[in-house]
Design an enzyme around this catalytic site. Structure first.
Site, PDB file in Angstrom:
ATOM      1  N   VAL A  15       0.835  -1.209   0.000  1.00 24.36           N
ATOM      2  CA  VAL A  15       0.000   0.000   0.000  1.00 24.36           C
ATOM      3  C   VAL A  15       0.868   1.257   0.000  1.00 24.36           C
ATOM      4  O   VAL A  15       0.620   2.209  -0.753  1.00 24.36           O
ATOM      5  CB  VAL A  15      -0.972  -0.003   1.214  1.00 24.36           C
ATOM      6  CG1 VAL A  15      -1.907   1.200   1.139  1.00 24.36           C
ATOM      7  CG2 VAL A  15      -1.785  -1.296   1.258  1.00 24.36           C
ATOM      8  N   GLU A 131     -10.776   4.898   4.842  1.00 26.72           N
ATOM      9  CA  GLU A 131     -11.515   4.337   3.692  1.00 26.72           C
ATOM     10  C   GLU A 131     -10.892   3.027   3.205  1.00 26.72           C
ATOM     11  O   GLU A 131     -11.596   2.078   2.849  1.00 26.72           O
ATOM     12  CB  GLU A 131     -11.530   5.354   2.552  1.00 26.72           C
ATOM     13  CG  GLU A 131     -12.332   4.931   1.346  1.00 26.72           C
ATOM     14  CD  GLU A 131     -13.821   4.861   1.659  1.00 26.72           C
ATOM     15  OE1 GLU A 131     -14.306   3.715   1.795  1.00 26.72           O
ATOM     16  OE2 GLU A 131     -14.487   5.887   1.749  1.00 26.72           O
ATOM     17  N   VAL A 134     -11.708  -0.837   4.640  1.00 27.93           N
ATOM     18  CA  VAL A 134     -12.888  -1.672   4.354  1.00 27.93           C
ATOM     19  C   VAL A 134     -13.094  -1.769   2.846  1.00 27.93           C
ATOM     20  O   VAL A 134     -13.298  -0.767   2.169  1.00 27.93           O
ATOM     21  CB  VAL A 134     -14.161  -1.085   5.010  1.00 27.93           C
ATOM     22  CG1 VAL A 134     -15.354  -1.995   4.735  1.00 27.93           C
ATOM     23  CG2 VAL A 134     -13.966  -0.888   6.504  1.00 27.93           C
ATOM     24  N   GLY A 136     -11.135  -2.297   0.381  1.00 25.62           N
ATOM     25  CA  GLY A 136     -10.079  -1.749  -0.487  1.00 25.62           C
ATOM     26  C   GLY A 136     -10.487  -0.512  -1.267  1.00 25.62           C
ATOM     27  O   GLY A 136     -10.694   0.557  -0.701  1.00 25.62           O
ATOM     28  N   GLU A 192      -3.122 -13.734   3.724  1.00 27.45           N
ATOM     29  CA  GLU A 192      -2.400 -12.920   4.699  1.00 27.45           C
ATOM     30  C   GLU A 192      -1.269 -13.780   5.288  1.00 27.45           C
ATOM     31  O   GLU A 192      -1.323 -15.018   5.246  1.00 27.45           O
ATOM     32  CB  GLU A 192      -3.343 -12.519   5.845  1.00 27.45           C
ATOM     33  CG  GLU A 192      -4.540 -11.693   5.415  1.00 27.45           C
ATOM     34  CD  GLU A 192      -4.261 -10.196   5.377  1.00 27.45           C
ATOM     35  OE1 GLU A 192      -3.232  -9.750   5.907  1.00 27.45           O
ATOM     36  OE2 GLU A 192      -5.079  -9.483   4.787  1.00 27.45           O
ATOM     37  N   LYS A 207     -13.693  -5.644   9.259  1.00 24.81           N
ATOM     38  CA  LYS A 207     -14.283  -4.652   8.347  1.00 24.81           C
ATOM     39  C   LYS A 207     -15.765  -4.441   8.673  1.00 24.81           C
ATOM     40  O   LYS A 207     -16.248  -3.305   8.716  1.00 24.81           O
ATOM     41  CB  LYS A 207     -14.115  -5.128   6.897  1.00 24.81           C
ATOM     42  CG  LYS A 207     -12.643  -5.200   6.465  1.00 24.81           C
ATOM     43  CD  LYS A 207     -12.471  -5.981   5.166  1.00 24.81           C
ATOM     44  CE  LYS A 207     -11.002  -6.087   4.770  1.00 24.81           C
ATOM     45  NZ  LYS A 207     -10.744  -7.051   3.701  1.00 24.81           N
ATOM     46  N   GLY A 304      -5.030  -4.992  -3.041  1.00 19.12           N
ATOM     47  CA  GLY A 304      -4.047  -4.739  -4.092  1.00 19.12           C
ATOM     48  C   GLY A 304      -3.518  -3.315  -4.007  1.00 19.12           C
ATOM     49  O   GLY A 304      -4.145  -2.440  -3.417  1.00 19.12           O
TER      50      GLY A 304
HETATM   51  P1  NAP Z   1       3.086  -4.946   3.735  1.00 13.58           P
HETATM   52  O1  NAP Z   1       3.263  -5.073   2.265  1.00 13.58           O
HETATM   53  O2  NAP Z   1       3.422  -6.097   4.606  1.00 13.58           O
HETATM   54  O3  NAP Z   1       3.911  -3.671   4.203  1.00 13.58           O
HETATM   55  C1  NAP Z   1       4.030  -3.316   5.549  1.00 13.58           C
HETATM   56  C2  NAP Z   1       5.071  -2.225   5.653  1.00 13.58           C
HETATM   57  O4  NAP Z   1       5.150  -1.782   7.004  1.00 13.58           O
HETATM   58  C3  NAP Z   1       6.463  -2.674   5.226  1.00 13.58           C
HETATM   59  O5  NAP Z   1       7.085  -1.682   4.462  1.00 13.58           O
HETATM   60  C4  NAP Z   1       7.204  -2.819   6.561  1.00 13.58           C
HETATM   61  O6  NAP Z   1       8.590  -2.543   6.478  1.00 13.58           O
HETATM   62  C5  NAP Z   1       6.515  -1.767   7.385  1.00 13.58           C
HETATM   63  N1  NAP Z   1       6.630  -2.037   8.799  1.00 13.58           N
HETATM   64  C6  NAP Z   1       6.182  -3.120   9.469  1.00 13.58           C
HETATM   65  N2  NAP Z   1       6.509  -3.020  10.767  1.00 13.58           N
HETATM   66  C7  NAP Z   1       7.183  -1.866  10.901  1.00 13.58           C
HETATM   67  C8  NAP Z   1       7.829  -1.224  12.000  1.00 13.58           C
HETATM   68  N3  NAP Z   1       7.842  -1.787  13.193  1.00 13.58           N
HETATM   69  N4  NAP Z   1       8.435  -0.033  11.775  1.00 13.58           N
HETATM   70  C9  NAP Z   1       8.442   0.535  10.558  1.00 13.58           C
HETATM   71  N5  NAP Z   1       7.841  -0.052   9.491  1.00 13.58           N
HETATM   72  C10 NAP Z   1       7.257  -1.228   9.657  1.00 13.58           C
HETATM   73  O7  NAP Z   1       1.570  -4.550   4.086  1.00 13.58           O
HETATM   74  P2  NAP Z   1       0.485  -3.923   3.107  1.00 13.58           P
HETATM   75  O8  NAP Z   1      -0.116  -5.011   2.310  1.00 13.58           O
HETATM   76  O9  NAP Z   1       1.020  -2.738   2.423  1.00 13.58           O
HETATM   77  O10 NAP Z   1      -0.644  -3.493   4.167  1.00 13.58           O
HETATM   78  C11 NAP Z   1      -0.506  -2.347   4.954  1.00 13.58           C
HETATM   79  C12 NAP Z   1      -1.814  -2.084   5.688  1.00 13.58           C
HETATM   80  O11 NAP Z   1      -2.855  -1.926   4.737  1.00 13.58           O
HETATM   81  C13 NAP Z   1      -2.275  -3.212   6.617  1.00 13.58           C
HETATM   82  O12 NAP Z   1      -2.946  -2.669   7.722  1.00 13.58           O
HETATM   83  C14 NAP Z   1      -3.267  -3.988   5.752  1.00 13.58           C
HETATM   84  O13 NAP Z   1      -4.213  -4.702   6.499  1.00 13.58           O
HETATM   85  C15 NAP Z   1      -3.903  -2.846   4.997  1.00 13.58           C
HETATM   86  N6  NAP Z   1      -4.524  -3.237   3.738  1.00 13.58           N
HETATM   87  C16 NAP Z   1      -3.800  -3.867   2.802  1.00 13.58           C
HETATM   88  C17 NAP Z   1      -4.394  -4.223   1.587  1.00 13.58           C
HETATM   89  C18 NAP Z   1      -3.608  -4.898   0.512  1.00 13.58           C
HETATM   90  O14 NAP Z   1      -4.182  -5.202  -0.531  1.00 13.58           O
HETATM   91  N7  NAP Z   1      -2.311  -5.136   0.671  1.00 13.58           N
HETATM   92  C19 NAP Z   1      -5.755  -3.947   1.379  1.00 13.58           C
HETATM   93  C20 NAP Z   1      -6.472  -3.267   2.363  1.00 13.58           C
HETATM   94  C21 NAP Z   1      -5.849  -2.920   3.544  1.00 13.58           C
HETATM   95  P3  NAP Z   1       9.603  -3.442   5.595  1.00 13.58           P
HETATM   96  O15 NAP Z   1       9.122  -3.308   4.184  1.00 13.58           O
HETATM   97  O16 NAP Z   1      10.942  -2.797   5.785  1.00 13.58           O
HETATM   98  O17 NAP Z   1       9.496  -4.825   6.140  1.00 13.58           O
HETATM   99  N1  HSE Z   2      -6.771 -10.423   2.862  1.00 10.61           N
HETATM  100  C1  HSE Z   2      -7.661  -9.393   2.438  1.00 10.61           C
HETATM  101  C2  HSE Z   2      -8.592  -9.976   1.376  1.00 10.61           C
HETATM  102  C3  HSE Z   2      -6.884  -8.207   1.900  1.00 10.61           C
HETATM  103  O1  HSE Z   2      -8.366 -11.088   0.899  1.00 10.61           O
HETATM  104  O2  HSE Z   2      -9.591  -9.348   1.042  1.00 10.61           O
HETATM  105  C4  HSE Z   2      -7.643  -6.923   1.940  1.00 10.61           C
HETATM  106  O3  HSE Z   2      -8.055  -6.575   3.214  1.00 10.61           O
END
Ligand code: NAP
Ligand code: HSE
Length: 428
Positions: A15, A131, A134, A136, A192, A207, A304
């Site tokens: 993200v 936003e 929930v 995406g 996840e 959510k 995504g």
């Molecule tokens: P991600 O790819 O795992 O990235 C997490 C980031 O946070 C990484 O850059 C990580 O650093 C950093 N981080 C973790 N712990 C940290 C710490 N202690 N200090 C500083 N930085 C730290 O996760 P993501 O998929 O982007 O998701 C981020 C958030 O968005 C989550 O809450 C997730 O539930 C939400 N979300 C994600 C999606 C999705 O499609 N991915 C959709 C909706 C909501 P490093 O890179 O150096 O390890």
């Molecule tokens: N694991 C979640 C999903 C990512 O499959 O919808 C977005 O919250």
């Protein structure tokens, strides 16, 4: 030039890098829409050396997200690290205490601490937007807090975990068992890090609890969400449901009932021809019902890089414009504590069981259902594989408690082999 809105970006994963790409690609468009530039002052992640495929050279680096949140050149903290506690909570609280606005995609943080954080932002006079947390890229929080603000919300429903919907639709289309498709989803990177967040309904339950709070003006109460995952759904159930004109979805339902607030994230049968029934793959769908508007259906990508960063940027641009809305659409102090109601609304149920193929077996089952006050709508026996026969029953509307009484009774009949399955049929 007008004063820029300066971001501190905590998290450079899927993200976070998506947010950087939008800001770098659409700088002029964002300035025109927000009325001022949106810039990034500083970023934070764990590994400074990692190549993230985006140019970070213009941004200051902070190892500690709390230090990032306290920087004088940061107006808004974008928290996209994840986790219900730890650095995400610490950075969010530090930002609020320092009088800064926060935008987060973190549903786990809000499901567990949303009420407390809403009080903190109210006291500090800042804002907290989520936003992206929930569904995406679907602007469902905006729809509820703004577009539907004049409605009494009657019901919120939705498929809010793309991974579960992918698994269920893939099981159906390929005729594959749960375990095989689960491994496919893992190989595709859909799950996840802790897969139970997806397949046990926890992520989608987070959510739903946020939508409930906004829709019904209640305190966030994730602990009262009835959760049931998809791990017990068999390919047989998917096939039988299909023969009856239904599809199985991990469906969230929240509604205020005479007994209190019902919040469920459980597998349900929905009509195959309904919008929810037709939802394929990793797509999300949220159905909102208001007294004035009737029913509206929002459909789109629930996860995504692009879709989630799109939702984050919608919040950031609102803050740049000076739009201020309380996190749950009304003052935190006015959110009421709802009485949790478990399965308070009757519904038809799909029952599947394997019976010993002997005289009187069906009659014993029918007696148990009758004794529990449950009326049978349809019943079908699917072939024979001696000495057993699979039987599917669709009941008339009944309460879940009555179904549980009947299931307990089945065990004493001596004709049921293995565990019977009971899945609610939701009117959507
Ligand atoms: P991600 O790819 O795992 O990235 C997490 C980031 O946070 C990484 O850059 C990580 O650093 C950093 N981080 C973790 N712990 C940290 C710490 N202690 N200090 C500083 N930085 C730290 O996760 P993501 O998929 O982007 O998701 C981020 C958030 O968005 C989550 O809450 C997730 O539930 C939400 N979300 C994600 C999606 C999705 O499609 N991915 C959709 C909706 C909501 P490093 O890179 O150096 O390890
Ligand atoms: N694991 C979640 C999903 C990512 O499959 O919808 C977005 O919250």
């Amino acid at each position: 030039m007008t004063t820029p809105l300066r971001l501190g970006l905590a998290g450079l994963g899927t993200v976070g890098t998506g947010v950087i790409r939008i800001i770098q690609t659409h700088a002029n468009l964002i300035t025109a829409r927000a009325g001022r530039p949106v810039t990034i002052s500083a970023v934070s992640a764990r590994d400074r050396k990692r190549n993230r495929g985006v140019d970070l050279s213009a941004y200051a680096w902070e190892d500690d997200p709390v230090a990032l949140a306290r920087r004088d050149d940061v107006d808004v903290v974008v928290e996209v690290m994840g986790g219900s506690d730890g650095p995400a909570k610490a950075a969010t609280e530090a930002a609020i205490a320092a009088g800064k606005d926060v935008v987060t995609a973190n549903k786990a943080l809000l499901a567990h601490h949303g009420q407390e954080l809403a009080r903190q932002v109210e006291a500090a006079g800042t804002s907290l937007r989520f936003e992206a947390a929930v569904a995406g890229g679907i602007p469902v929080i905006k729809a509820l807090t703004e577009g539907l603000a004049g409605n009494e919300i009657k019901r919120v429903m939705g498929v809010m975990n793309g991974t579960c919907n992918y698994i269920l639709t893939r099981m159906e289309s390929a005729g594959l068992p749960y375990e095989t498709v689960f491994e496919e989803a893992r190989a595709l990177g859909y799950l996840e890090a802790d897969p139970s967040l997806d397949v046990d309904g926890i992520d989608a339950g987070h959510k739903l609890s946020l939508l409930s709070a906004i829709a019904f003006g209640t305190e966030v109460d994730f602990d009262s969400v009835e959760l049931e995952g998809i791990g017990q759904i068999s390919i047989d159930d998917i096939r039988h449901a299909g023969n009856l004109g239904f599809r199985i979805k991990l469906l969230g339902v929240a509604q205020m009932t005479g007994r209190g607030l019902e919040q469920r994230m459980t597998p349900c049968l929905v009509p195959a021809q309904s919008p929810l029934g037709q939802l394929e793959g990793g797509t999300n769908m949220v159905v909102l019902e208001g007294d004035a508007v009737g029913q509206i259906v929002l459909r789109g990508p629930g996860a995504g890089e692009g879709p989630t960063a799109s939702a984050v940027m919608g919040d950031v641009i609102d803050i740049a414009r000076g739009v201020r809305i309380p996190p749950f659409g009304r003052p935190a102090s006015s959110l009421t504590r709802a009485i949790p109601a478990k399965a308070a609304v009757p519904a038809p149920y799909y029952l599947r069981m394997t019976l010993l193929d002997k005289p009187g077996a069906l009659a014993r089952i029918a007696t148990q259902l009758g004794d529990a006050g449950i009326s049978i709508d349809r019943m079908r026996q699917y072939g024979h594989s001696e000495p057993t026969a699979p039987v599917v029953i669709v009941t008339h509307r009944t309460m879940r408690d009555s179904i549980d009484v009947a299931l307990a009774g089945f065990r004493d009949t001596g004709v049921v082999v293995g565990e019977p399955v009971a899945i609610r049929i939701e009117a959507v």
